[in-house]
Design a protein around this motif. Structure first.
Motif, PDB file in Angstrom:
ATOM      1  N   THR A 281       0.835  -1.199   0.000  1.00 55.74           N
ATOM      2  CA  THR A 281       0.000   0.000   0.000  1.00 55.74           C
ATOM      3  C   THR A 281       0.874   1.255   0.000  1.00 55.74           C
ATOM      4  OG1 THR A 281      -0.115   0.164   2.424  1.00 55.74           O
ATOM      5  CG2 THR A 281      -1.749  -1.240   1.318  1.00 55.74           C
ATOM      6  N   TRP A 282       0.221   2.375  -0.284  1.00 58.35           N
ATOM      7  CA  TRP A 282       0.863   3.690  -0.151  1.00 58.35           C
ATOM      8  C   TRP A 282       0.099   4.476   0.916  1.00 58.35           C
ATOM      9  CZ3 TRP A 282       1.471   0.920  -4.500  1.00 58.35           C
ATOM     10  CH2 TRP A 282       2.670   1.034  -5.201  1.00 58.35           C
ATOM     11  N   LEU A 283       0.829   5.244   1.707  1.00 57.73           N
ATOM     12  CA  LEU A 283       0.226   6.015   2.789  1.00 57.73           C
ATOM     13  C   LEU A 283      -0.143   7.421   2.324  1.00 57.73           C
ATOM     14  CD1 LEU A 283       2.620   5.129   5.756  1.00 57.73           C
ATOM     15  CD2 LEU A 283       0.595   3.876   4.948  1.00 57.73           C
ATOM     16  N   GLN A 284      -1.218   7.916   2.878  1.00 57.83           N
ATOM     17  CA  GLN A 284      -1.584   9.313   2.661  1.00 57.83           C
ATOM     18  C   GLN A 284      -0.570  10.191   3.381  1.00 57.83           C
ATOM     19  OE1 GLN A 284      -3.577  11.077   0.733  1.00 57.83           O
ATOM     20  NE2 GLN A 284      -5.436  11.640   1.820  1.00 57.83           N
ATOM     21  N   ALA A 285       0.094  11.096   2.640  1.00 50.72           N
ATOM     22  CA  ALA A 285       1.121  11.940   3.254  1.00 50.72           C
ATOM     23  C   ALA A 285       0.518  13.157   3.940  1.00 50.72           C
ATOM     24  CB  ALA A 285       2.130  12.396   2.205  1.00 50.72           C
ATOM     25  N   ARG A 286      -0.558  13.690   3.384  1.00 52.39           N
ATOM     26  CA  ARG A 286      -1.163  14.894   3.960  1.00 52.39           C
ATOM     27  C   ARG A 286      -2.531  15.092   3.338  1.00 52.39           C
ATOM     28  NH1 ARG A 286       1.571  20.008   0.673  1.00 52.39           N
ATOM     29  NH2 ARG A 286       1.723  18.980  -1.339  1.00 52.39           N
ATOM     30  N   ARG A 287      -3.311  15.935   3.963  1.00 53.53           N
ATOM     31  CA  ARG A 287      -4.539  16.428   3.360  1.00 53.53           C
ATOM     32  C   ARG A 287      -4.336  17.905   3.039  1.00 53.53           C
ATOM     33  NH1 ARG A 287      -9.271  13.751   7.133  1.00 53.53           N
ATOM     34  NH2 ARG A 287      -9.695  11.919   5.816  1.00 53.53           N
ATOM     35  N   HIS A 288      -4.631  18.275   1.809  1.00 52.40           N
ATOM     36  CA  HIS A 288      -4.490  19.688   1.461  1.00 52.40           C
ATOM     37  C   HIS A 288      -5.538  20.490   2.224  1.00 52.40           C
ATOM     38  CE1 HIS A 288      -1.737  18.408  -1.581  1.00 52.40           C
ATOM     39  NE2 HIS A 288      -2.648  17.712  -2.205  1.00 52.40           N
ATOM     40  N   PRO A 289      -5.128  21.518   2.954  1.00 52.20           N
ATOM     41  CA  PRO A 289      -6.096  22.257   3.764  1.00 52.20           C
ATOM     42  C   PRO A 289      -7.124  22.988   2.901  1.00 52.20           C
ATOM     43  CG  PRO A 289      -3.966  23.386   3.704  1.00 52.20           C
ATOM     44  CD  PRO A 289      -3.766  22.056   3.063  1.00 52.20           C
ATOM     45  N   GLY A 290      -8.283  23.191   3.456  1.00 58.23           N
ATOM     46  CA  GLY A 290      -9.336  23.906   2.750  1.00 58.23           C
ATOM     47  C   GLY A 290     -10.671  23.200   2.900  1.00 58.23           C
ATOM     48  N   ARG A 291     -11.731  23.971   2.744  1.00 51.98           N
ATOM     49  CA  ARG A 291     -13.092  23.475   2.904  1.00 51.98           C
ATOM     50  C   ARG A 291     -13.418  22.411   1.860  1.00 51.98           C
ATOM     51  NH1 ARG A 291     -17.746  27.756   1.701  1.00 51.98           N
ATOM     52  NH2 ARG A 291     -16.018  29.108   2.349  1.00 51.98           N
ATOM     53  N   VAL A 292     -14.038  21.303   2.267  1.00 48.20           N
ATOM     54  CA  VAL A 292     -14.470  20.246   1.350  1.00 48.20           C
ATOM     55  C   VAL A 292     -15.934  19.908   1.642  1.00 48.20           C
ATOM     56  CG1 VAL A 292     -12.159  19.242   1.092  1.00 48.20           C
ATOM     57  CG2 VAL A 292     -13.654  18.406   2.907  1.00 48.20           C
ATOM     58  N   TRP A 293     -16.589  19.280   0.674  1.00 47.02           N
ATOM     59  CA  TRP A 293     -17.947  18.798   0.933  1.00 47.02           C
ATOM     60  C   TRP A 293     -17.911  17.644   1.934  1.00 47.02           C
ATOM     61  CZ3 TRP A 293     -21.653  21.887  -0.214  1.00 47.02           C
ATOM     62  CH2 TRP A 293     -21.659  22.652  -1.389  1.00 47.02           C
ATOM     63  N   PHE A 294     -16.969  16.736   1.717  1.00 49.43           N
ATOM     64  CA  PHE A 294     -16.753  15.599   2.611  1.00 49.43           C
ATOM     65  C   PHE A 294     -15.422  14.970   2.232  1.00 49.43           C
ATOM     66  CE2 PHE A 294     -19.599  14.421  -0.885  1.00 49.43           C
ATOM     67  CZ  PHE A 294     -18.881  13.415  -1.519  1.00 49.43           C
ATOM     68  N   GLU A 295     -14.844  14.221   3.141  1.00 56.39           N
ATOM     69  CA  GLU A 295     -13.558  13.572   2.873  1.00 56.39           C
ATOM     70  C   GLU A 295     -13.768  12.314   2.027  1.00 56.39           C
ATOM     71  OE1 GLU A 295     -10.820  14.904   3.462  1.00 56.39           O
ATOM     72  OE2 GLU A 295     -11.202  16.365   5.060  1.00 56.39           O
ATOM     73  N   VAL A 296     -12.860  12.104   1.083  1.00 60.63           N
ATOM     74  CA  VAL A 296     -12.954  10.928   0.212  1.00 60.63           C
ATOM     75  C   VAL A 296     -11.758   9.996   0.377  1.00 60.63           C
ATOM     76  CG1 VAL A 296     -14.352  12.147  -1.480  1.00 60.63           C
ATOM     77  CG2 VAL A 296     -11.857  12.094  -1.750  1.00 60.63           C
ATOM     78  N   ASP A 297     -10.863  10.327   1.290  1.00 59.11           N
ATOM     79  CA  ASP A 297      -9.730   9.450   1.553  1.00 59.11           C
ATOM     80  C   ASP A 297      -9.345   9.563   3.017  1.00 59.11           C
ATOM     81  OD1 ASP A 297      -7.850   7.530   1.003  1.00 59.11           O
ATOM     82  OD2 ASP A 297      -6.620   8.755  -0.319  1.00 59.11           O
ATOM     83  N   VAL A 298      -8.381   8.754   3.412  1.00 58.30           N
ATOM     84  CA  VAL A 298      -8.014   8.587   4.817  1.00 58.30           C
ATOM     85  C   VAL A 298      -7.174   9.758   5.325  1.00 58.30           C
ATOM     86  CG1 VAL A 298      -8.113   6.087   4.696  1.00 58.30           C
ATOM     87  CG2 VAL A 298      -5.975   7.266   4.114  1.00 58.30           C
ATOM     88  N   PRO A 299      -7.057   9.900   6.644  1.00 57.71           N
ATOM     89  CA  PRO A 299      -6.179  10.926   7.215  1.00 57.71           C
ATOM     90  C   PRO A 299      -4.710  10.611   6.925  1.00 57.71           C
ATOM     91  CG  PRO A 299      -7.776  10.146   8.831  1.00 57.71           C
ATOM     92  CD  PRO A 299      -7.836   9.197   7.677  1.00 57.71           C
ATOM     93  N   PRO A 300      -3.835  11.605   7.111  1.00 57.38           N
ATOM     94  CA  PRO A 300      -2.393  11.381   6.908  1.00 57.38           C
ATOM     95  C   PRO A 300      -1.874  10.227   7.763  1.00 57.38           C
ATOM     96  CG  PRO A 300      -2.852  13.721   7.104  1.00 57.38           C
ATOM     97  CD  PRO A 300      -4.131  13.023   7.427  1.00 57.38           C
ATOM     98  N   GLY A 301      -0.970   9.460   7.158  1.00 62.94           N
ATOM     99  CA  GLY A 301      -0.348   8.342   7.859  1.00 62.94           C
ATOM    100  C   GLY A 301      -1.042   7.012   7.694  1.00 62.94           C
ATOM    101  N   GLU A 302      -2.266   7.011   7.138  1.00 62.22           N
ATOM    102  CA  GLU A 302      -2.998   5.757   6.964  1.00 62.22           C
ATOM    103  C   GLU A 302      -2.891   5.264   5.523  1.00 62.22           C
ATOM    104  OE1 GLU A 302      -6.989   5.813   8.360  1.00 62.22           O
ATOM    105  OE2 GLU A 302      -6.481   6.760  10.286  1.00 62.22           O
ATOM    106  N   PRO A 303      -3.029   3.955   5.306  1.00 57.12           N
ATOM    107  CA  PRO A 303      -2.984   3.419   3.941  1.00 57.12           C
ATOM    108  C   PRO A 303      -4.141   3.959   3.105  1.00 57.12           C
ATOM    109  CG  PRO A 303      -2.707   1.665   5.556  1.00 57.12           C
ATOM    110  CD  PRO A 303      -3.133   2.885   6.312  1.00 57.12           C
ATOM    111  N   SER A 304      -3.811   4.488   1.955  1.00 58.87           N
ATOM    112  CA  SER A 304      -4.793   5.104   1.069  1.00 58.87           C
ATOM    113  C   SER A 304      -5.143   4.156  -0.069  1.00 58.87           C
ATOM    114  CB  SER A 304      -4.239   6.410   0.492  1.00 58.87           C
ATOM    115  OG  SER A 304      -4.955   6.808  -0.665  1.00 58.87           O
ATOM    116  N   LYS A 305      -6.418   3.863  -0.216  1.00 58.62           N
ATOM    117  CA  LYS A 305      -6.836   3.023  -1.338  1.00 58.62           C
ATOM    118  C   LYS A 305      -6.640   3.749  -2.664  1.00 58.62           C
ATOM    119  CE  LYS A 305     -10.131   0.289   1.349  1.00 58.62           C
ATOM    120  NZ  LYS A 305     -11.525  -0.173   1.505  1.00 58.62           N
ATOM    121  N   TRP A 306      -6.902   5.040  -2.678  1.00 59.05           N
ATOM    122  CA  TRP A 306      -6.735   5.803  -3.914  1.00 59.05           C
ATOM    123  C   TRP A 306      -5.265   5.814  -4.346  1.00 59.05           C
ATOM    124  CZ3 TRP A 306     -10.520   7.300  -7.044  1.00 59.05           C
ATOM    125  CH2 TRP A 306     -11.815   7.461  -6.522  1.00 59.05           C
ATOM    126  N   LEU A 307      -4.373   6.132  -3.431  1.00 56.87           N
ATOM    127  CA  LEU A 307      -2.956   6.177  -3.791  1.00 56.87           C
ATOM    128  C   LEU A 307      -2.433   4.787  -4.140  1.00 56.87           C
ATOM    129  CD1 LEU A 307      -1.607   8.696  -1.129  1.00 56.87           C
ATOM    130  CD2 LEU A 307      -2.062   9.137  -3.558  1.00 56.87           C
TER     131      LEU A 307
END
Length: 326
Positions: A281-307
């Motif tokens: 797997t690849w880990l999520q390195a960060r979330r780009h800051p800013g308002r979103v409708w909802f999150e579509v991926d995991v917080p930083p440090g967790e395995p990301s299905k998208w990545l």
């Protein structure tokens, strides 16, 4: 769970791509999953948020009433990601059937009601920012809008070193990794949808050469990495450059052009490979800051299905070409 079963346990927007590109399911399987995007999960949630006038959040690139001098616009706060362009980008990248939005007369409604925050310009005519224009080209092609004027704009605004820079309006004459990659994505979509022209194909190849000459991440002058963000992978990609984001473009271009991977990408590919965890797997390195409708991926440090989808797909493409060349 195996890595593949973990990836398949996902929203339809992600699952259909795993079925097609990693599980190699027949079209009837992944097409059925893809059709669910409009009625389930992330895609359905975004569709439900569309305004009656065709927009999202009441604006083209920023939400209606956005305070460009307030705390949300402060350095480090991150721009909001909820307005029309960002939402269309997500729906398109996820594989939403454009017929769903055509039935809603989205192109016509945006043509009538949506104006860019820059100089109040009409939506489908684009504006002066390379990245914004690139997304508008891709979204317009997807939905059936006439974006040929913006495509011509890219040919005319390529910089002498081969790429593009959104800061050209401020006088910059040197290309940017971010702007060049996003511009290339727009031109690739145009070439894929229409066959392109001599001018668009030449512009795309010049921009690709800009990145390839730099190995996708090095300064041409010193050979040093251009910045620490080149191997900090995060999803959604938004406008940000990384070697994974760039390699995905070159994978798509290779499939369209019928050409093998360029060997100058080798070091960038190894950066991608180095970020792969022992479990694949690849880990999520960060979330780009800013308002979103909802999150579509995991917080930083967790395995990301998208990545993990993107990383696996790129390495499969690269490694398969290397095997066939032996």
């Amino acid at each position: 769970m195996t890595r593949l079963s973990w990836l398949l346990d996902a929203d339809p927007a992600l699952r259909w791509q795993v079925e097609r590109d990693l599980a190699h399911e027949p079209p009837e399987v992944w097409e059925a999953t893809r059709a669910r995007i409009a009625t389930e999960g992330f895609g359905a949630r975004l569709l439900a948020l569309q305004d009656p006038d065709g927009q999202w959040a009441g604006g083209a690139f920023f939400p209606a009433g956005f305070d460009f001098h307030g705390p949300e616009a402060a350095e480090g706060a991150g721009q909001p990601w909820t307005a029309t362009t960002w939402t269309l980008d997500s729906l398109r990248e996820w594989g939403m059937d454009p017929a769903v939005l055509r039935e809603r007369r989205t192109v016509e409604l945006l043509d009538r009601n949506c104006r860019w925050e820059y100089d109040d310009l009409p939506y489908w005519g684009g504006e002066v920012d390379c990245c914004i224009n690139a997304w508008t080209v891709q979204n317009g092609l997807w939905l059936g809008a006439d974006v040929t004027g913006i495509v011509d704009w890219f040919v005319e605004h390529r910089l002498p070193d081969g790429g593009w820079n959104c800061q050209w309006v401020e006088g910059s004459t040197r290309s940017s990794f971010h702007s060049t990659l996003n511009s290339l994505k727009g031109l690739l979509s145009y070439d894929a949808a229409t066959g392109g022209t001599d001018a668009t194909r030449a512009a795309r190849r010049a921009g690709e050469e800009y990145l390839l000459a730099r190995g996708l991440f090095r300064r041409l002058s010193t050979g040093e990495p251009v910045a620490p963000w080149v191997n900090r992978f995060s999803y959604p990609f938004r406008w940000f450059y990384s070697v994974l984001n760039a390699a995905e473009h070159f994978r798509r271009a290779s499939l369209l052009d019928g050409t093998p991977p360029d060997p100058r990408m080798a070091d960038a590919i190894e950066l991608i490979r180095a970020e792969r965890q022992p479990d694949g797997t690849w880990l999520q390195a960060r979330r780009h800051p800013g308002r979103v409708w909802f999150e579509v991926d995991v917080p930083p440090g967790e395995p990301s299905k998208w990545l993990t989808l993107y990383g696996t797909r790129v390495l499969d493409w690269w490694d398969a070409a290397a095997r066939s060349a032996r």
